[in-house]
Design a protein around this motif. Sequence first.
Motif, PDB file in Angstrom:
ATOM      1  N   ARG A  16       0.810  -1.206   0.000  1.00  0.00           N
ATOM      2  CA  ARG A  16       0.000   0.000   0.000  1.00  0.00           C
ATOM      3  C   ARG A  16       0.857   1.275   0.000  1.00  0.00           C
ATOM      4  O   ARG A  16       0.498   2.245  -0.687  1.00  0.00           O
ATOM      5  CB  ARG A  16      -0.969   0.000   1.179  1.00  0.00           C
ATOM      6  N   ALA A  55      -4.459  -2.115  -4.160  1.00  0.00           N
ATOM      7  CA  ALA A  55      -4.770  -1.179  -3.081  1.00  0.00           C
ATOM      8  C   ALA A  55      -6.048  -0.403  -3.333  1.00  0.00           C
ATOM      9  O   ALA A  55      -6.833  -0.153  -2.413  1.00  0.00           O
ATOM     10  CB  ALA A  55      -3.607  -0.212  -2.886  1.00  0.00           C
ATOM     11  N   ALA A 106       1.623   1.961  -3.511  1.00  0.00           N
ATOM     12  CA  ALA A 106       0.431   2.392  -4.233  1.00  0.00           C
ATOM     13  C   ALA A 106       0.123   3.863  -3.959  1.00  0.00           C
ATOM     14  O   ALA A 106      -0.232   4.621  -4.866  1.00  0.00           O
ATOM     15  CB  ALA A 106      -0.756   1.519  -3.840  1.00  0.00           C
ATOM     16  N   ALA A 150       0.423  -3.438  -7.378  1.00  0.00           N
ATOM     17  CA  ALA A 150       0.254  -2.826  -6.065  1.00  0.00           C
ATOM     18  C   ALA A 150      -0.844  -1.775  -6.096  1.00  0.00           C
ATOM     19  O   ALA A 150      -1.682  -1.705  -5.185  1.00  0.00           O
ATOM     20  CB  ALA A 150       1.576  -2.199  -5.617  1.00  0.00           C
ATOM     21  N   PHE A 151      -0.854  -0.959  -7.130  1.00  0.00           N
ATOM     22  CA  PHE A 151      -1.867   0.093  -7.238  1.00  0.00           C
ATOM     23  C   PHE A 151      -3.254  -0.514  -7.413  1.00  0.00           C
ATOM     24  O   PHE A 151      -4.210  -0.126  -6.718  1.00  0.00           O
ATOM     25  CB  PHE A 151      -1.532   1.002  -8.418  1.00  0.00           C
ATOM     26  N   SER A 152      -3.381  -1.481  -8.314  1.00  0.00           N
ATOM     27  CA  SER A 152      -4.680  -2.110  -8.561  1.00  0.00           C
ATOM     28  C   SER A 152      -5.182  -2.838  -7.323  1.00  0.00           C
ATOM     29  O   SER A 152      -6.379  -2.808  -7.006  1.00  0.00           O
ATOM     30  CB  SER A 152      -4.585  -3.074  -9.743  1.00  0.00           C
ATOM     31  N   ARG A 204      -0.050   7.047  -6.537  1.00  0.00           N
ATOM     32  CA  ARG A 204      -1.230   7.900  -6.630  1.00  0.00           C
ATOM     33  C   ARG A 204      -0.855   9.374  -6.482  1.00  0.00           C
ATOM     34  O   ARG A 204      -1.368  10.237  -7.207  1.00  0.00           O
ATOM     35  CB  ARG A 204      -2.263   7.509  -5.584  1.00  0.00           C
TER      36      ARG A 204
END
Length: 263
Positions: free
Chosen positions: A162, A203, A165, A199-201, A169
């Motif tokens: 996270r 989180a 992520a 990781a982004f998807s 962002r």
Amino acid sequence: MAPQREISAWRPGVPGVVEVFHAHYTEYAYPMHVHEAWTLLIVDDGAVRYDLDRHEHGTPHDTVSLLPPHIPHNGAPATADGFRKRVLYLDGSRLGDDLIGPAVDGPDLVDPVLRRRVGQLHTALAHPGDELEADSRLTLIAERLHGRLRPAAAVGLARPDRPLAYRLRELLDARLVEGVALDEAARLVHAHPAHLVRAFSGAFGIAPHQYLMSRRVDRARRLLLDGRPPGEVAAATGFYDQSHLTRHFRRLVGVTPGRYARS
């Protein structure tokens, strides 16, 4: 019926993609030849029969074919109506020489998930301005190809990250209009591109390119309600042109920018 030879080819602004090639052939047969790049092939209609390293192969439904560089192959229609195919030629930055042997041994991968992802990638590559989406999709496709061809060397599922992520962002928020390429984002936050996308998807439940387009559309809505014309809004919010804005705006809002402004 006259033989059909319809093609389109272009070079998109996505790292690692040498060429995109779409073709519809009914009777044409390729002689033996080689490519310097990797050939990632899907067939939408019909089928192709080809020889690779003196072994015969084919492309049935849901198959993704990966032909390695410098290995001779040919190709011919395997059905009376010929075939429609979509091809990506990729350089060695995406797929290394360590995959050449496995690809020669098993070039045709029956993998519906991979097949769908390659189709989605072609759609993204057809639209200027969607390079982040195309790059993200290609990164995950390359990762899956490595896992299929060299499963023992494949990296296990990454644990949730996270903090990474959130760093991405923040970067996307700061670069909302000018955007950021995936490889640059990976360097700035010190992560592998595939891990960064996952990781982004994981989180936020949305891919980085979807987040960026959502934020741009959100800003476009405010500018449209301020009375600014769609063409000006497109440039002010980071879209390639007005048609690029319209396509994503309609997808997320359900109407065109012009209709939204007139409401």
